[in-house]
Design a protein around this motif. Sequence first.
Motif, short mmCIF file in Angstrom:
data_model
loop_
_atom_site.label_atom_id
_atom_site.label_comp_id
_atom_site.label_asym_id
_atom_site.label_seq_id
_atom_site.Cartn_x
_atom_site.Cartn_y
_atom_site.Cartn_z
N TYR A 116 -26.02 32.46 53.07
CA TYR A 116 -25.41 31.22 52.59
C TYR A 116 -25.96 30.85 51.21
O TYR A 116 -26.90 31.46 50.70
CB TYR A 116 -25.64 30.07 53.57
CG TYR A 116 -27.09 29.78 53.89
CD1 TYR A 116 -27.83 28.91 53.09
CD2 TYR A 116 -27.71 30.34 55.01
CE1 TYR A 116 -29.15 28.63 53.39
CE2 TYR A 116 -29.03 30.06 55.30
CZ TYR A 116 -29.75 29.21 54.49
OH TYR A 116 -31.06 28.93 54.78
N PHE A 143 -26.81 26.69 56.51
CA PHE A 143 -25.48 26.96 57.03
C PHE A 143 -25.66 28.03 58.10
O PHE A 143 -26.15 29.12 57.81
CB PHE A 143 -24.56 27.44 55.92
CG PHE A 143 -23.14 27.65 56.36
CD1 PHE A 143 -22.24 26.59 56.42
CD2 PHE A 143 -22.69 28.92 56.72
CE1 PHE A 143 -20.93 26.79 56.82
CE2 PHE A 143 -21.39 29.12 57.12
CZ PHE A 143 -20.51 28.06 57.18
N LYS A 158 -28.48 32.04 60.25
CA LYS A 158 -29.39 31.60 59.19
C LYS A 158 -30.71 32.36 59.20
O LYS A 158 -31.44 32.37 58.20
CB LYS A 158 -29.66 30.09 59.29
CG LYS A 158 -30.41 29.65 60.53
CD LYS A 158 -30.58 28.14 60.56
CE LYS A 158 -31.31 27.67 61.80
NZ LYS A 158 -32.71 28.11 61.83
N ASP A 222 -23.02 25.12 62.19
CA ASP A 222 -23.86 23.97 61.83
C ASP A 222 -24.12 23.97 60.33
O ASP A 222 -24.59 24.98 59.79
CB ASP A 222 -25.20 24.02 62.58
CG ASP A 222 -25.03 23.81 64.07
OD1 ASP A 222 -24.44 22.80 64.45
OD2 ASP A 222 -25.49 24.67 64.85
N TRP A 223 -23.82 22.84 59.70
CA TRP A 223 -24.04 22.68 58.27
C TRP A 223 -24.90 21.44 58.04
O TRP A 223 -24.51 20.34 58.45
CB TRP A 223 -22.70 22.56 57.54
CG TRP A 223 -22.82 22.24 56.08
CD1 TRP A 223 -23.76 22.67 55.21
CD2 TRP A 223 -21.93 21.39 55.33
NE1 TRP A 223 -23.54 22.17 53.95
CE2 TRP A 223 -22.42 21.38 54.00
CE3 TRP A 223 -20.80 20.66 55.64
CZ2 TRP A 223 -21.79 20.64 52.99
CZ3 TRP A 223 -20.17 19.94 54.65
CH2 TRP A 223 -20.66 19.93 53.34
N LYS A 224 -26.05 21.62 57.41
CA LYS A 224 -26.99 20.52 57.20
C LYS A 224 -27.39 20.44 55.73
O LYS A 224 -27.43 21.45 55.03
CB LYS A 224 -28.24 20.71 58.07
CG LYS A 224 -27.96 20.68 59.56
CD LYS A 224 -29.24 20.90 60.36
CE LYS A 224 -28.94 20.88 61.86
NZ LYS A 224 -30.17 21.12 62.67
N LEU A 279 -16.90 20.71 52.63
CA LEU A 279 -16.42 21.90 53.33
C LEU A 279 -14.99 21.63 53.78
O LEU A 279 -14.74 20.70 54.54
CB LEU A 279 -17.31 22.21 54.53
CG LEU A 279 -16.88 23.41 55.39
CD1 LEU A 279 -16.90 24.70 54.60
CD2 LEU A 279 -17.78 23.53 56.62
N TRP A 328 -15.39 25.68 49.64
CA TRP A 328 -16.51 24.80 49.31
C TRP A 328 -16.18 24.06 48.03
O TRP A 328 -15.69 24.67 47.06
CB TRP A 328 -17.80 25.60 49.07
CG TRP A 328 -18.45 26.19 50.27
CD1 TRP A 328 -18.51 27.52 50.61
CD2 TRP A 328 -19.17 25.50 51.30
NE1 TRP A 328 -19.21 27.69 51.77
CE2 TRP A 328 -19.63 26.46 52.21
CE3 TRP A 328 -19.47 24.15 51.52
CZ2 TRP A 328 -20.37 26.12 53.33
CZ3 TRP A 328 -20.20 23.82 52.64
CH2 TRP A 328 -20.65 24.79 53.53
#
Length: 628
Positions: A116, A143, A158, A222-224, A279, A328
Amino acid sequence: MEEKKLDLNSIIGFVLIFGILAYMLWQNQPSPEEIEAQEKAKQEQVEAEKKAKEQEQTLVTTANDYAVGSDADSLQVIQLKNKLGAFAYSAIQSSNKETVIESDLLALKFSNKGGYLSEVRLKQFVDYDSIPIYLIKDNNASFNINFGTTDSRILNTKDLPFVSSVTKNGDVTLVSMKLKVSESQFLEYRYEIKEGDYMIDFAIRSQGLSNVINSSQAINLDWKLKGYRHAKSISYENRYTDIHYDYEDGKADYTRDGEDDIEDVSWVGYKQHFFSSVLLTDNRFKNVKVRTENLVKDETIDTVYTKTFATTIPLELQGGEINQTMDWYYGPSDFKVLNKYDRNLDELVPFGWGLFGWINRYIFMPLFGFLGGFLPYGIAIVVMTVLVKILLSFVQYKQFLSQAKMKILKPELDAIRAKYKDNKMKAQQETMALQTKAGASPMAGCLPALIQLPVFYALFQFFPSAFDLRQKSFLWVDDLSSYDVIANLPFNIPFYGNHVSLFPILASIAIFFYMRLTTGQNMQSQPQQEGMPDMAKMMKYMMYFSPIMMLFFFNNYASGLSLYYFISNVISIGIILVIKNFILDEDKIHAQIQEKKKQPKKQNRFQKKMSEMMEQAEKQKQAQQKRK
């Protein structure tokens, strides 16, 4: 034993030998041309060694550099297979290096671990301290796809090694990050970066993994992100930092703090006031969970991060494979830029809901854009304020005219209240009758003020959201999108801050004189009645309280907004003085009122209904008194 001595013949022999050697060396020494050739050869050798070293340092490794050979460490391969199963193949081929790509707008780094974006820098912008704007840097983002495998493992992308490759076709750069099981079996992240574009085409697809991914277990994306601070006032920036999302075919909403479950989502955006990370998906996400948490515990402490954002999205397999096309967006929260994409991204700009948003989008945004095209932005604010006040001047005229009429009627209204001081209902009926005949009403003064409220609130939303004001100077102000500073305080004042801003002071002074003019006129127009001294006292308090509240409230707000309120109130004071001294003639108004009082006045439906209700209430009151 006879001692050996060095005789004369030996000495002569040594001298001759030394002379012969010296002569031979002199005869064989290189010529100047030969010396030059030797030096050139030596320099070429040094350059060749230097070039070889540089090539070694910048060598881009490929998958073949990490291919498993016959002499590979079999123990290492076994350990990787025990840990990663089928994806051990990718671990053997991958490296710990990062892939670096740049366009004219973005500087990007892709981590081979996780595949990512590990760094995103917006090349055209800097923060309040002239530091480049990074949306992602130093592990503030992740990501991840969490999935199960058919050999009973739970893996997180990840933590897994991807194999990278880069190809370029004109103005488009393609970055492929593959998590491999073999050369023909992999999970791939594909990024397409285009020149002159903040939008990155992104796709997640798998090939040949239907027998590797366990379809009976949930697959979650999961995107943080932890948002970096970019503004001088972190409290002000945090006020406009939140998660936005588009759902149900065009609806938009946001979550400022807490958690939300949403359905049918087309994009999720982490908005950090003037910059956003978004996103987007071509095929809507059925279910999305978003969470945000404020990281600023004490606004007086220099803080690195504003808020933390998190999004969880369940992914569905198609024929046992993952196939999700997305995009993105990493760029400014600029209405003009976002609106070009025609994907409802302009909802990231908080122009307000309903009528307020409509006024900002279709009136103030085009007007300010036009003025800012040929004027400095500070002057553009002043000119727009003048135009707005001229447009609303008729409203102020109506409001002041109503107050003037009520002021002229005040003696008669006081007489009515004195006459019917024991009969409040009768006094109210006579008051309404007099106001109706004279064509004067307290409501006539309130309605014009209500008309101004949508404009007032729309501009209150517009200036903090206007990206064009960011880092634009005016007079002593360095940045119209942030507060101005004329003095720094050695201590922090609660609700005020540790600095002094001049524009809020000027705006507060202008508000004080404006309220003094309007409040004084309004108090003179009010008839005397019970409790009136308390009402007058309250209005007097408001005349002082409002400017003080303005002073505290706007000390940390955008100076562009304070500039608008200062100019707006100065113009309002000027309009009132012109109306009072050159337009309205109280004697003439008094004569007009007297003429209207002589004419028969037909009540409208509302007035007739109110009169009937008051008569009915009066009859009920009299009946109750008789029974007593």
